[in-house]
Design an enzyme around this catalytic site. Sequence first.
Site, short mmCIF file in Angstrom:
data_model
loop_
_atom_site.label_atom_id
_atom_site.label_comp_id
_atom_site.label_asym_id
_atom_site.label_seq_id
_atom_site.Cartn_x
_atom_site.Cartn_y
_atom_site.Cartn_z
CB SER A 121 2.96 2.50 6.44
OG SER A 121 4.06 1.98 5.00
NE ARG A 122 -2.75 1.54 9.40
CZ ARG A 122 -2.83 1.14 8.82
NH1 ARG A 122 -3.05 -0.64 9.10
NH2 ARG A 122 -4.05 1.06 8.18
CG MET A 165 -1.73 -1.03 0.83
SD MET A 165 -3.55 -0.83 2.04
CE MET A 165 -2.83 -0.81 3.62
N GLY A 166 1.96 1.28 -0.53
CA GLY A 166 3.39 1.96 -0.92
C GLY A 166 3.53 2.79 0.92
CD GLN A 188 6.88 -14.25 11.37
OE1 GLN A 188 8.40 -14.16 10.77
NE2 GLN A 188 7.11 -13.89 12.42
N GLY A 231 10.95 -2.35 5.39
CA GLY A 231 10.17 -3.81 5.40
C GLY A 231 9.72 -4.55 4.05
CG HIS A 232 6.93 -1.92 1.91
ND1 HIS A 232 6.66 -0.87 3.26
CD2 HIS A 232 5.57 -2.17 1.71
CE1 HIS A 232 5.47 -0.52 3.72
NE2 HIS A 232 5.16 -2.00 2.71
CG LEU A 286 7.41 1.85 -0.50
CD1 LEU A 286 8.14 1.80 -1.85
CD2 LEU A 286 7.17 0.33 -0.95
CG HIS A 287 8.11 0.12 6.65
ND1 HIS A 287 8.42 -1.13 6.45
CD2 HIS A 287 7.21 0.28 6.42
CE1 HIS A 287 7.43 -1.29 6.41
NE2 HIS A 287 6.24 -0.69 6.72
#
Length: 292
Positions: free
Chosen positions: A194-195, A38-39, A156, A44-45, A41-42
């Site tokens: 992202s949150r 969902m963009g 995960q 993790g992505h 991006l960090h």
Amino acid sequence: MPPFLRDPMEIHTSIAEIREQVSRYREQGQSVGFVPTMGALHEGHLSLFRLAAEKADRVVASIYVNPEQFAPDEDYETYPRDLEGDMEKAGNNGVDTIFAPDDRVMYGERNYLSIEIEELNRHMDGGSRPGFFEGILLVVNKLFNIVQPDLAVFGQKDLQQFRILEQMVREFNHPVELHMGPIIRAGDGLALSSRNAYLDDGQRALAPSLYRSLRYVARQIRGGVREPGLLLEHQKSELQAKGFEIDYLNLFDYGKMHPVKKAESGRKYILAGAVYLGETRLIDNMILEIDS
Ligand code: AMP
């Protein structure tokens, strides 16, 4: 292909364009890995992009904030969006092509069909977020049909999502191999999300406590505690005292994702929690395999 010979990253917004691009890869005999996001991006992505690039010749990432997986009282409107920043990060981490559709491309004027889930979404995030996994299955089902990848990579971090998608691939016969990337954390243990951008400084300092609680309970279970109920209650009270609101903190069976009271030898479990710090929902989990 060595990195300096890679073509510049492509971005497509229509279904016809992304399909053409993927067909070109196939004509060149290249396999396609897909990472839906969902963009915002960090790392993790980005770790999932790199994993996909190890496993496939070409990597397609989607960036789409899917309205179907947000409840009316959730953060769809305010969800962080940064397409330009995302493009740069994706291009530097193995992505060849971005698919960034808008709502009209994804859902058209009117939809008449939906997907129902039984049992697997009764607890954990499914229990607290009605319609959430139905919305995810719908969009991933569509994305798999649009992109038609050979493999897809998910994190995960959203383990219940991964488990339900595995079931979808099996039951709907998608010719896609699923891979799971590990949870990427900040130095203090907080799972990247992202949150996390919503957290103020005080909340950010508190946030790693969820992971610490999970780690503590996991250590006790690995050390021989088989009925972690009291430990979990104690951890919940401690988190509450710090200012967290608890959604759930529990041990779940890996298969159906039901809460369990007792860990049995030779079986696999998910130790997982979801908490609120103010309005921000944080989730985390660990997979536990109990030695027989
Ligand atoms: P999202 O953009 O939140 O829908 O996430 C897209 C993908 O990235 C999903 O497969 C997530 O599980 C994965 N993901 C999100 N956060 C992390 C993380 N901290 N580590 C690894 N994967 C993650």
